[in-house]
Design a protein around this motif. Structure first.
Motif, mmCIF file in Angstrom:
data_model
loop_
_atom_site.group_PDB
_atom_site.id
_atom_site.type_symbol
_atom_site.label_atom_id
_atom_site.label_comp_id
_atom_site.label_asym_id
_atom_site.label_seq_id
_atom_site.Cartn_x
_atom_site.Cartn_y
_atom_site.Cartn_z
ATOM 1 N N VAL A 118 3.519 -2.806 -8.794
ATOM 2 C CA VAL A 118 4.327 -3.180 -7.625
ATOM 3 C C VAL A 118 4.073 -4.638 -7.250
ATOM 4 C CG1 VAL A 118 2.773 -2.437 -5.759
ATOM 5 C CG2 VAL A 118 5.225 -2.232 -5.458
ATOM 6 N N LEU A 119 2.835 -5.090 -7.379
ATOM 7 C CA LEU A 119 2.549 -6.493 -7.043
ATOM 8 C C LEU A 119 3.207 -7.443 -8.042
ATOM 9 C CD1 LEU A 119 -1.226 -6.411 -5.949
ATOM 10 C CD2 LEU A 119 0.806 -6.452 -4.488
ATOM 11 N N ALA A 154 0.846 -1.195 0.000
ATOM 12 C CA ALA A 154 0.000 0.000 0.000
ATOM 13 C C ALA A 154 0.881 1.245 0.000
ATOM 14 C CB ALA A 154 -0.937 -0.012 1.203
ATOM 15 N N SER A 155 1.874 1.276 0.888
ATOM 16 C CA SER A 155 2.796 2.417 0.923
ATOM 17 C C SER A 155 3.544 2.548 -0.400
ATOM 18 C CB SER A 155 3.822 2.259 2.058
ATOM 19 O OG SER A 155 3.274 2.665 3.304
ATOM 20 N N GLU A 156 4.001 1.424 -0.922
ATOM 21 C CA GLU A 156 4.781 1.436 -2.166
ATOM 22 C C GLU A 156 3.958 1.923 -3.358
ATOM 23 O OE1 GLU A 156 8.163 0.716 -2.622
ATOM 24 O OE2 GLU A 156 8.085 0.950 -0.455
ATOM 25 N N ALA A 157 2.731 1.415 -3.463
ATOM 26 C CA ALA A 157 1.886 1.784 -4.603
ATOM 27 C C ALA A 157 1.516 3.267 -4.550
ATOM 28 C CB ALA A 157 0.630 0.912 -4.626
ATOM 29 N N LEU A 158 1.229 3.762 -3.341
ATOM 30 C CA LEU A 158 0.850 5.170 -3.214
ATOM 31 C C LEU A 158 2.028 6.083 -3.541
ATOM 32 C CD1 LEU A 158 -1.394 4.794 -0.060
ATOM 33 C CD2 LEU A 158 -2.153 5.680 -2.293
ATOM 34 N N PHE A 159 3.217 5.650 -3.179
ATOM 35 C CA PHE A 159 4.404 6.438 -3.528
ATOM 36 C C PHE A 159 4.551 6.502 -5.048
ATOM 37 C CE2 PHE A 159 8.940 6.546 -4.699
ATOM 38 C CZ PHE A 159 9.282 7.792 -4.195
ATOM 39 N N ARG A 160 4.435 5.360 -5.683
ATOM 40 C CA ARG A 160 4.590 5.327 -7.144
ATOM 41 C C ARG A 160 3.509 6.134 -7.847
ATOM 42 N NH1 ARG A 160 6.859 -0.359 -9.369
ATOM 43 N NH2 ARG A 160 8.354 -0.828 -7.712
ATOM 44 N N GLU A 220 13.926 -3.614 -3.458
ATOM 45 C CA GLU A 220 13.254 -2.744 -4.425
ATOM 46 C C GLU A 220 12.299 -1.766 -3.743
ATOM 47 O OE1 GLU A 220 14.306 -3.057 -7.464
ATOM 48 O OE2 GLU A 220 15.478 -4.855 -6.932
ATOM 49 N N LEU A 221 12.113 -1.917 -2.430
ATOM 50 C CA LEU A 221 11.169 -1.044 -1.736
ATOM 51 C C LEU A 221 11.671 0.398 -1.782
ATOM 52 C CD1 LEU A 221 10.356 -3.285 1.369
ATOM 53 C CD2 LEU A 221 8.986 -2.987 -0.720
ATOM 54 N N ARG A 222 10.762 1.318 -2.141
ATOM 55 C CA ARG A 222 11.178 2.716 -2.312
ATOM 56 C C ARG A 222 10.897 3.570 -1.094
ATOM 57 N NH1 ARG A 222 9.274 3.430 -8.677
ATOM 58 N NH2 ARG A 222 10.309 1.505 -9.366
ATOM 59 N N VAL A 223 9.873 3.237 -0.318
ATOM 60 C CA VAL A 223 9.578 4.006 0.897
ATOM 61 C C VAL A 223 9.431 3.142 2.140
ATOM 62 C CG1 VAL A 223 8.576 6.071 -0.163
ATOM 63 C CG2 VAL A 223 7.108 4.076 0.243
ATOM 64 N N TYR A 224 8.857 1.936 2.000
ATOM 65 C CA TYR A 224 8.601 1.112 3.184
ATOM 66 C C TYR A 224 9.911 0.794 3.907
ATOM 67 C CZ TYR A 224 6.729 -2.321 6.353
ATOM 68 O OH TYR A 224 6.364 -2.983 7.493
ATOM 69 N N GLY A 225 9.938 1.097 5.206
ATOM 70 C CA GLY A 225 11.125 0.813 6.008
ATOM 71 C C GLY A 225 12.253 1.799 5.799
ATOM 72 N N ARG A 226 11.987 2.881 5.056
ATOM 73 C CA ARG A 226 13.056 3.836 4.734
ATOM 74 C C ARG A 226 12.895 5.185 5.423
ATOM 75 N NH1 ARG A 226 16.385 1.997 1.010
ATOM 76 N NH2 ARG A 226 15.703 0.404 -0.484
ATOM 77 N N PRO A 249 16.658 9.647 2.298
ATOM 78 C CA PRO A 249 16.207 10.588 1.262
ATOM 79 C C PRO A 249 15.312 9.906 0.230
ATOM 80 C CG PRO A 249 18.505 10.004 0.913
ATOM 81 C CD PRO A 249 18.105 9.396 2.224
ATOM 82 N N CYS A 250 14.292 10.634 -0.198
ATOM 83 C CA CYS A 250 13.405 10.144 -1.253
ATOM 84 C C CYS A 250 14.210 9.940 -2.528
ATOM 85 C CB CYS A 250 12.292 11.158 -1.500
ATOM 86 S SG CYS A 250 11.344 10.852 -3.000
#
Length: 271
Positions: free
Chosen positions: A207-208, A174-180, A235-241, A245-246
């Motif tokens: 993402v899935l 959910a976090s990943e998809a919303l970021f993308r 490959e996670l762009r925001v989760y756990g980060r 930096p973005c």
DNA sequence: CGAGCAACCTGCATGC
DNA sequence: TGCATGCAGGTTGCTC
């Protein structure tokens, strides 16, 4: 634990190893999952062969000749195909022994998982009948989400994590998809445009499918049926980060709490 | 009806 | 070393 990609990875892992095989014995070491495991499984399954292993939402459907064993992995559940003689591990609650000596073990430390047996259409079982569309089905499209979300005040992140809306999107994706998609997780679902939902549908599917191709995401303890981790974590762009930096704008990734779940996003990229 | 949240359970990291 | 706290990939079922 597992979201759709991890369940699908599990399905793909076990299907070739159990297909057409005959059950000899079922051992239940601890029946106390979310609901008690039916104690008569060892009377039901032996002599039956596995016809197929399917997935609906995060449920695995092991189809036998006379019914379906439905398995949910909860947060920490996993299935492992063991070599003959391999020792049981802590939290191996159920073992399925096949005539060729293959052993399938269900392990679940937190016991949020579930296992039940049905002799009627599993898709009509009360736990499955109210599920929303699969994310790769045609029914999951921008118009559907737009119409369903009108007048909904709930934030878009819990909205797309709601299995009645669409299945398989858990906290990570959910976090990943919303970021993308460039959408803020806290934005009320009812205030998203059709166009925003078009972005979101595409991001969820993207993402899935990438996560499935990578064998799922291992944060802590997810493993496939042979004990290997999934490689999507990198490959996670925001989760756990949080604090990092973005990748797009360099702003710091924030971690907040939304509907009791950790939520990661870039305040600058996601509006 | 929708929204928010407590609960289920174990393991692990952190801080005192 | 021990103990308390908080957090973890999901879902149900309760309140308001």
């Amino acid at each position: 634990m597992p979201e759709l990609p991890e369940v699908e990875t599990t399905r793909r892992g076990i299907e070739p190893l159990v297909l057409g095989k005959q059950v000899v014995q079922v051992l239940i070491h601890n029946a106390a999952l979310r609901w008690p495991i039916p104690s008569d499984l060892d009377a039901i399954l032996p002599a039956q062969k596995v016809c197929s292993v399917e997935r609906r939402s995060k449920y695995l459907l092991m189809n036998f000749e006379r019914g379906t064993l439905v398995i949910h992995l909860g947060m920490t559940g996993h299935l492992r195909v063991c070599r003959p003689g391999e020792k049981r591990r802590k939290h191996d609650h159920v073992e399925m022994l096949f005539s060729d000596h293959t052993v399938l073990r269900f392990n679940d430390s937190r016991r949020f998982g579930a296992i039940f047996w049905t002799e009627t259409n599993p898709l009509l079982h009360e736990r499955l009948v109210n599920l929303g569309p699969e994310p790769f089905e045609e029914g999951f499209n921008p118009t559907y989400l737009f119409q369903l979300s009108r007048k909904r005040k709930v934030a878009v992140k819990p909205f797309i994590m709601d299995a009645r809306v669409v299945v398989g999107v858990g906290n990570i994706y959910a976090s990943e998809a919303l970021f993308r998609a460039g959408i803020s997780p806290v934005k009320p679902a009812g205030r998203l445009s059709r166009k925003a939902f078009a972005m979101l549908v595409q991001s969820v599917q993207e993402v899935l499918s990438e996560a499935i191709a990578a064998g799922g995401t291992t944060i802590r303890d997810f493993m496939d049926t042979e004990g290997r981790p999934g490689y999507f974590s990198q490959e996670l762009r925001v989760y756990g980060r949080a604090g990092e930096p973005c990748m797009v704008c360099g702003d710091v990734i924030s971690q907040t709490r939304l509907g009791q779940r950790s939520t990661f996003h870039c305040r600058k990229c996601q509006k």
